[in-house]
Design a protein around this motif. Structure first.
Motif, PDB file in Angstrom:
ATOM      1  N   TYR A   1       4.164  -0.157 -19.279  1.00  0.00           N
ATOM      2  CA  TYR A   1       5.152   0.046 -18.227  1.00  0.00           C
ATOM      3  C   TYR A   1       4.359   0.548 -17.024  1.00  0.00           C
ATOM      4  CZ  TYR A   1       8.368  -0.061 -22.191  1.00  0.00           C
ATOM      5  OH  TYR A   1       9.059  -0.422 -23.321  1.00  0.00           O
TER       6      TYR A   1
ATOM      7  N   PHE B   1       3.809   1.405 -12.785  1.00  0.00           N
ATOM      8  CA  PHE B   1       4.511   1.959 -11.635  1.00  0.00           C
ATOM      9  C   PHE B   1       3.555   2.110 -10.453  1.00  0.00           C
ATOM     10  CE2 PHE B   1       8.244   3.468 -14.036  1.00  0.00           C
ATOM     11  CZ  PHE B   1       7.733   3.488 -15.322  1.00  0.00           C
TER      12      PHE B   1
ATOM     13  N   TYR C   1       3.501   4.513  -6.826  1.00  0.00           N
ATOM     14  CA  TYR C   1       4.107   5.577  -6.049  1.00  0.00           C
ATOM     15  C   TYR C   1       3.310   5.739  -4.751  1.00  0.00           C
ATOM     16  CZ  TYR C   1       6.742   7.109 -10.162  1.00  0.00           C
ATOM     17  OH  TYR C   1       7.600   7.165 -11.236  1.00  0.00           O
TER      18      TYR C   1
ATOM     19  N   GLN D   1       2.509   8.639  -1.547  1.00  0.00           N
ATOM     20  CA  GLN D   1       2.613  10.042  -1.141  1.00  0.00           C
ATOM     21  C   GLN D   1       2.195  10.175   0.313  1.00  0.00           C
ATOM     22  OE1 GLN D   1      -0.005  12.890  -3.111  1.00  0.00           O
ATOM     23  NE2 GLN D   1       1.497  14.521  -2.863  1.00  0.00           N
TER      24      GLN D   1
ATOM     25  N   GLY E   1       6.174  14.999  -1.604  1.00  0.00           N
ATOM     26  CA  GLY E   1       6.085  14.580  -2.989  1.00  0.00           C
ATOM     27  C   GLY E   1       5.879  13.075  -3.105  1.00  0.00           C
ATOM     28  N   LEU E   2       5.587  12.622  -4.315  1.00  0.00           N
ATOM     29  CA  LEU E   2       5.416  11.192  -4.545  1.00  0.00           C
ATOM     30  C   LEU E   2       6.768  10.494  -4.486  1.00  0.00           C
ATOM     31  CD1 LEU E   2       2.863  12.562  -5.947  1.00  0.00           C
ATOM     32  CD2 LEU E   2       2.751  10.472  -7.311  1.00  0.00           C
TER      33      LEU E   2
ATOM     34  N   PHE F   1       8.704   6.790  -5.431  1.00  0.00           N
ATOM     35  CA  PHE F   1       8.639   5.575  -6.222  1.00  0.00           C
ATOM     36  C   PHE F   1       8.698   4.341  -5.314  1.00  0.00           C
ATOM     37  CE2 PHE F   1       9.429   2.654  -9.580  1.00  0.00           C
ATOM     38  CZ  PHE F   1      10.484   1.837  -9.194  1.00  0.00           C
TER      39      PHE F   1
ATOM     40  N   LYS G   1       8.235  -0.946 -10.018  1.00  0.00           N
ATOM     41  CA  LYS G   1       7.794  -0.858 -11.408  1.00  0.00           C
ATOM     42  C   LYS G   1       7.856  -2.223 -12.070  1.00  0.00           C
ATOM     43  CE  LYS G   1      12.363   0.435 -13.232  1.00  0.00           C
ATOM     44  NZ  LYS G   1      13.150   1.494 -13.940  1.00  0.00           N
TER      45      LYS G   1
ATOM     46  N   LEU H   1      -1.186   7.897   0.746  1.00  0.00           N
ATOM     47  CA  LEU H   1      -1.935   7.909  -0.519  1.00  0.00           C
ATOM     48  C   LEU H   1      -1.099   7.179  -1.565  1.00  0.00           C
ATOM     49  CD1 LEU H   1      -4.352   8.989  -2.170  1.00  0.00           C
ATOM     50  CD2 LEU H   1      -3.113  11.132  -2.429  1.00  0.00           C
TER      51      LEU H   1
ATOM     52  N   PHE I   1      -0.548   5.770  -5.530  1.00  0.00           N
ATOM     53  CA  PHE I   1      -0.884   6.014  -6.922  1.00  0.00           C
ATOM     54  C   PHE I   1      -0.319   4.921  -7.807  1.00  0.00           C
ATOM     55  CE2 PHE I   1      -2.673  10.229  -6.824  1.00  0.00           C
ATOM     56  CZ  PHE I   1      -2.104  10.833  -5.714  1.00  0.00           C
TER      57      PHE I   1
ATOM     58  N   ARG J   1       2.523   3.752 -18.394  1.00  0.00           N
ATOM     59  CA  ARG J   1       3.016   4.423 -19.591  1.00  0.00           C
ATOM     60  C   ARG J   1       2.914   3.464 -20.756  1.00  0.00           C
ATOM     61  NH1 ARG J   1       6.041   8.707 -20.309  1.00  0.00           N
ATOM     62  NH2 ARG J   1       6.980   8.715 -18.244  1.00  0.00           N
TER      63      ARG J   1
ATOM     64  N   TYR K   1       2.199   6.634 -25.008  1.00  0.00           N
ATOM     65  CA  TYR K   1       1.978   8.051 -24.763  1.00  0.00           C
ATOM     66  C   TYR K   1       2.556   8.419 -23.405  1.00  0.00           C
ATOM     67  CZ  TYR K   1      -0.615  12.467 -24.941  1.00  0.00           C
ATOM     68  OH  TYR K   1      -0.954  13.776 -24.952  1.00  0.00           O
ATOM     69  N   LYS K   2       2.126   9.464 -22.833  1.00  0.00           N
ATOM     70  CA  LYS K   2       2.715   9.948 -21.603  1.00  0.00           C
ATOM     71  C   LYS K   2       2.264   9.110 -20.414  1.00  0.00           C
ATOM     72  CE  LYS K   2      -0.914  13.449 -21.196  1.00  0.00           C
ATOM     73  NZ  LYS K   2      -1.213  14.909 -21.239  1.00  0.00           N
ATOM     74  N   LEU K   3       2.898   9.338 -19.288  1.00  0.00           N
ATOM     75  CA  LEU K   3       2.591   8.614 -18.065  1.00  0.00           C
ATOM     76  C   LEU K   3       1.238   9.077 -17.527  1.00  0.00           C
ATOM     77  CD1 LEU K   3       3.903   6.623 -16.010  1.00  0.00           C
ATOM     78  CD2 LEU K   3       4.698   8.635 -14.778  1.00  0.00           C
TER      79      LEU K   3
ATOM     80  N   PHE L   1      -1.517   8.744 -14.378  1.00  0.00           N
ATOM     81  CA  PHE L   1      -1.691   8.370 -12.981  1.00  0.00           C
ATOM     82  C   PHE L   1      -3.146   8.070 -12.682  1.00  0.00           C
ATOM     83  CE2 PHE L   1       2.307   9.057 -10.779  1.00  0.00           C
ATOM     84  CZ  PHE L   1       3.019   9.843 -11.660  1.00  0.00           C
TER      85      PHE L   1
END
Lengths: 111, 114
Positions: free
Chosen positions: A32, A34, A36, A38, A43-44, A46, A49, A88, A90, A94, A97-99, A101
């Motif tokens: 998956y 994505f 982003y 910034q 903040g980042l 979206f 995706k 910036l 990013f 995913r 496991y976890k996302l 960057f």
């Protein structure tokens, strides 16, 4: 293990020219993916995706990205860059496991 | 919706002091994440919650860091005692789902420990 690589720390383009920000990933299972953005002191946000389906994904602000499974890439593109696209960027992936960057790519669009 | 709300936006404190960062996620989002951003290490996931329950805190650097989510609309990240190396921007983010949902980030809390 899973990882994301953004091979370019910086990308510089002239306004009106095409913009490409590169991203490659390594993950077990279906990825998956994505993107982003910034802006300074923010903040980042979206952008877009890829989960499944069409390999070309369209997102916010005229950005699009193409999922290439054989090259394990998910490059971000914009046909005609604006000065306001300077920020910036990013890439994130995913897997099971976890996302994760990437380190980020600074885009500068000169007038 | 107002988005993810974090406070304070800026915090300057002295080494050894307690720091508490606060976050209000988007209503209806079941997942809440705390990230830390530094130039050297980029974005690091510290901890995340699902329905107010901590699921993965493996990114919490050490026992000086703790996070709580007493209800669906509030979370805190506490550092006690703080150290200069904790200086960073701390982001809170929320999402509807874990795998396929995008994260909505707050504006961040910039922490400087002197």
């Amino acid at each position: 293990a899973q990882s994301v690589a953004q091979p370019e720390d910086q990308v510089n383009v002239a306004e009106g020219n095409p913009l490409t920000v590169k991203c490659t990933y390594s993950v077990s299972g279906n990825p998956y993916l994505f993107w982003y953005v910034q802006y300074p002191n923010r903040g980042l946000q979206f952008l877009l995706k890829y989960i499944t389906g069409d390999n070309l994904v369209k997102g916010s602000y005229g950005f699009e990205a193409e999922f290439n499974k054989s090259q394990t890439s998910f490059h971000l593109k914009k046909p005609s860059a604006l000065v306001s696209d300077s920020a910036l960027y990013f890439c994130a992936v995913r897997g099971s496991y976890k996302l994760s960057f990437g380190a980020g790519t600074t885009v500068t669009v000169r007038a | 919706d107002a988005g993810v709300i974090q406070s304070p936006r800026h915090e300057v404190t002295e080494m050894g002091q307690e720091v508490t960062l606060r976050c209000k996620p988007i209503s209806g989002h079941d997942y809440l994440f705390w990230y830390r951003q530094t130039m050297m290490r980029g974005l690091e996931l510290l901890i995340y919650f699902n329905n107010n329950v901590p699921i993965d805190d493996s990114g919490m650097p050490e026992d000086r860091f703790s996070a709580k989510m007493p209800n669906a609309s509030f979370s805190t990240l506490k550092i006690q005692p703080s150290e200069p190396r904790d200086s960073a921007v701390y982001f809170c983010a929320s999402s509807e789902t874990l795998n396929t949902g995008e994260l909505f980030f707050g504006e961040g809390s910039r922490l400087t420990v002197l």
